[in-house]
Design a protein around this motif. Structure first.
Motif, short mmCIF file in Angstrom:
data_model
loop_
_atom_site.label_atom_id
_atom_site.label_comp_id
_atom_site.label_asym_id
_atom_site.label_seq_id
_atom_site.Cartn_x
_atom_site.Cartn_y
_atom_site.Cartn_z
N LEU A 12 -19.80 34.54 3.73
CA LEU A 12 -18.40 34.94 3.81
C LEU A 12 -17.98 35.67 2.55
CD1 LEU A 12 -16.83 31.70 5.29
CD2 LEU A 12 -17.60 33.73 6.51
N THR A 13 -17.06 36.61 2.70
CA THR A 13 -16.47 37.23 1.53
C THR A 13 -15.49 36.25 0.89
OG1 THR A 13 -14.59 38.14 2.73
CG2 THR A 13 -16.60 39.48 2.70
N ARG A 14 -14.97 36.62 -0.26
CA ARG A 14 -14.01 35.76 -0.95
C ARG A 14 -12.81 35.46 -0.08
NH1 ARG A 14 -11.86 33.95 -5.56
NH2 ARG A 14 -9.66 34.29 -5.88
N GLU A 15 -12.40 36.43 0.77
CA GLU A 15 -11.24 36.23 1.62
C GLU A 15 -11.57 35.47 2.89
OE1 GLU A 15 -12.10 39.15 0.26
OE2 GLU A 15 -10.61 39.04 -1.34
N GLY A 16 -12.86 35.15 3.11
CA GLY A 16 -13.24 34.37 4.28
C GLY A 16 -13.69 35.19 5.46
N GLY A 80 -26.46 27.61 -12.86
CA GLY A 80 -27.33 28.73 -12.57
C GLY A 80 -26.54 29.97 -12.22
N ALA A 81 -27.27 31.01 -11.87
CA ALA A 81 -26.64 32.31 -11.61
C ALA A 81 -25.63 32.24 -10.47
CB ALA A 81 -27.70 33.35 -11.30
N LYS A 82 -25.86 31.39 -9.48
CA LYS A 82 -24.98 31.31 -8.32
C LYS A 82 -24.22 29.99 -8.24
CE LYS A 82 -27.68 34.55 -5.54
NZ LYS A 82 -28.36 34.81 -4.24
N ASP A 83 -24.10 29.31 -9.37
CA ASP A 83 -23.40 28.02 -9.43
C ASP A 83 -21.97 28.18 -9.89
OD1 ASP A 83 -25.59 26.54 -8.62
OD2 ASP A 83 -26.23 26.07 -10.66
N VAL A 84 -21.12 27.26 -9.47
CA VAL A 84 -19.77 27.15 -10.01
C VAL A 84 -19.63 25.79 -10.68
CG1 VAL A 84 -18.71 28.74 -8.37
CG2 VAL A 84 -18.85 26.33 -7.79
N VAL A 85 -18.86 25.77 -11.74
CA VAL A 85 -18.55 24.54 -12.47
C VAL A 85 -17.11 24.17 -12.14
CG1 VAL A 85 -18.48 23.40 -14.71
CG2 VAL A 85 -20.11 25.27 -14.31
N PRO A 127 -23.33 34.27 -13.28
CA PRO A 127 -23.14 35.72 -13.24
C PRO A 127 -23.26 36.36 -11.87
CG PRO A 127 -25.25 35.14 -14.24
CD PRO A 127 -24.48 33.87 -14.10
N GLU A 128 -23.84 35.66 -10.89
CA GLU A 128 -23.98 36.24 -9.56
C GLU A 128 -22.98 35.66 -8.55
OE1 GLU A 128 -28.02 36.23 -8.16
OE2 GLU A 128 -28.82 36.73 -10.15
N VAL A 129 -22.04 34.86 -9.03
CA VAL A 129 -21.04 34.26 -8.14
C VAL A 129 -20.01 35.31 -7.73
CG1 VAL A 129 -19.13 32.60 -8.03
CG2 VAL A 129 -21.34 31.92 -8.99
N LYS A 191 -23.78 24.88 -6.08
CA LYS A 191 -23.97 26.24 -5.58
C LYS A 191 -22.69 26.73 -4.94
CE LYS A 191 -28.93 25.88 -4.51
NZ LYS A 191 -29.94 25.98 -3.42
N GLU A 192 -22.37 28.01 -5.16
CA GLU A 192 -21.11 28.52 -4.62
C GLU A 192 -21.04 28.42 -3.10
OE1 GLU A 192 -20.09 32.64 -4.78
OE2 GLU A 192 -22.16 33.33 -4.77
N GLU A 193 -22.21 28.47 -2.41
CA GLU A 193 -22.20 28.38 -0.95
C GLU A 193 -21.69 27.03 -0.46
OE1 GLU A 193 -26.41 30.13 -1.73
OE2 GLU A 193 -24.79 29.25 -2.95
N PHE A 194 -21.75 26.02 -1.33
CA PHE A 194 -21.34 24.68 -0.92
C PHE A 194 -20.00 24.26 -1.52
CE2 PHE A 194 -25.72 24.85 0.23
CZ PHE A 194 -25.80 24.08 1.38
N ALA A 195 -19.29 25.21 -2.08
CA ALA A 195 -17.94 24.96 -2.56
C ALA A 195 -16.96 25.62 -1.59
CB ALA A 195 -17.75 25.53 -3.96
N LEU A 196 -15.85 24.97 -1.35
CA LEU A 196 -14.85 25.43 -0.38
C LEU A 196 -13.63 26.00 -1.10
CD1 LEU A 196 -15.89 24.84 2.50
CD2 LEU A 196 -16.56 22.98 0.97
N ARG A 197 -13.07 27.05 -0.53
CA ARG A 197 -11.85 27.63 -1.10
C ARG A 197 -10.64 26.81 -0.67
NH1 ARG A 197 -14.56 31.36 1.47
NH2 ARG A 197 -13.00 31.36 3.14
N ILE A 198 -9.83 26.39 -1.62
CA ILE A 198 -8.61 25.64 -1.32
C ILE A 198 -7.43 26.60 -1.47
CG2 ILE A 198 -7.17 23.65 -1.87
CD1 ILE A 198 -9.99 22.93 -0.87
#
Length: 400
Positions: A12-16, A80-85, A127-129, A191-198
């Protein structure tokens, strides 16, 4: 686009929106130079601020099957490159947390840091998020990794990964080794793929329970295609059940609640139920026979199910999301005569979880909860077992 591209898992894009559709539209070509420079600038800024480094994090852990919780320091991996904290703000108590530390599903690894319903602020991105920026609000639910390549993952059912889903806590950590630690902590790296946008403007504490209780009750509504005006029964109205009522009512279903707690009758109607009855009201239950299009059982222990199966219309389904061991009291002949189905469901995939978050935001739905501090976790868990929660305990993790 070539078939090999179409065979890759959807992103998904940032906008879903569908990233494949976005690529096909050609819009990404015009945006690419700007996006690339923005990502590079963000990466350079965030690499210097230390938020991406491995860190020691304050958590609260259960140390035995009695639920004795105490402060505990855990390690979170370098991003990592595709991780979010994510700096966790709110983490809610699910009955699964209690089952786990009690050893109901097998002996856990102690010290155990539970929690798979969490919301917090993004404080660092690899850096790749592309899905998040610093300052965004994100959620993490029941899982943090899967293979991404099996048929179930490709179908957005990461919870059914054929190569082994990594659950948010007490699961083998395939990246760092050891076991995963959950949301009863101050920070998580995922991983950013497993984080949800609130979405902005929502009750963040009230949205935390959507990450498990919300998706667990929303997924059957989707899969069994509950329609406006259909009759929907909710058996048990605790942390899961109260969200089942709110979500189904927002879909326009005629919701009927069956509870063992008399004080929940009025709450059920306040949450959107058209009717609510006590299990002990045999006459009322008898009047419901053969009237339901779909039923959901959220009760976390086994009980005789046939009396509720009898309430289904011909060819309809009762979905169990509560009792996860042997079910009781389903009689083959009676089920066969009514051609009724008894089905099971658990959590949902990441895409479906994002869908319930967006649905709840659109309809103004959030969990009904009581805020607690970390030192109250043990007492709150006991109240969950004793059916005293009304209806979710949410831990203010900023008080760690």
């Amino acid at each position: 686009m070539c078939q090999s591209c179409n065979d890759k898992p959807e992103t998904l894009t940032r906008e879903g929106a569908s990233r494949r559709d976005f690529l096909r539209s050609g819009a990404v070509l015009a945006a690419a130079p700007v996006a690339t420079s923005m990502i590079a600038a963000q990466a350079a800024a965030q690499t210097t601020n230390g938020t991406l480094a491995e860190s020691k994090v304050q958590a609260w852990a259960a140390h035995d099957t009695e639920g004795n919780f105490a402060p505990y320091t855990i390690s979170r991996r370098a991003a990592g490159a595709k991780d979010v904290v994510i700096e966790i703000m709110y983490s809610s108590i699910c009955h699964s947390d209690v089952h786990t530390y009690k050893g109901d599903w097998g002996m856990p690894h102690f010290p155990l840091v539970p929690g798979h319903e969490m919301v917090g602020r993004v404080v660092g991105t690899g850096p790749e998020v592309t899905k998040f920026r610093e300052g965004d609000i994100a959620g993490v639910g029941t899982m943090v990794d899967s293979c991404g390549t099996c048929v179930n993952c490709l179908a957005d059912r990461e919870q059914n990964c054929l190569n082994g889903t990594t659950f948010t806590y007490d699961s083998a950590d395939k990246i760092s080794g050891g076991v995963t630690y959950g949301g009863y902590s101050r920070k998580i790296v995922v991983k950013e793929e497993f984080a949800l946008r609130i979405p902005p403007g929502v009750d963040l504490a009230g949205f935390a329970p959507l990450l498990c209780a919300g998706i667990t009750t929303f997924s059957p509504i989707n899969h069994w295609n509950l329609q406006h005006g259909q009759r929907y029964g909710v058996i048990g109205m605790g942390g899961l059940g109260h969200l089942a009522v709110k979500l189904a009512a927002a879909k326009g279903a005629e919701v009927v609640v069956f509870t063992t707690s008399e004080d929940k009758i009025a709450d059920a109607k306040r949450f959107g139920a058209a009717e609510a009855y006590l299990w002990s009201d045999d006459a009322a239950i008898g009047r419901q026979m053969g009237t339901f299009d779909l039923m959901l059982s959220t009760v976390p222990v086994a009980y005789p199910m046939q009396p509720f199966l009898n309430l289904l219309k011909l060819d309809k389904t009762l979905v169990n999301v509560g009792a996860l061991f042997e079910v009781q009291g389903a009689q083959g002949m009676l089920m066969a005569f009514g051609r009724q189905s008894l089905a099971g469901s658990l959590t949902g995939g990441i895409a479906e979880t994002q869908r319930v978050i967006d649905f709840a935001a659109h309809h103004g739905i959030a969990a009904t909860y009581e805020m607690i501090t970390p030192d109250q976790i043990g007492t709150a868990c006991e109240k969950v077992v004793n059916k005293e929660a009304r209806y979710r305990y949410v831990i203010d993790m900023t008080q760690v």
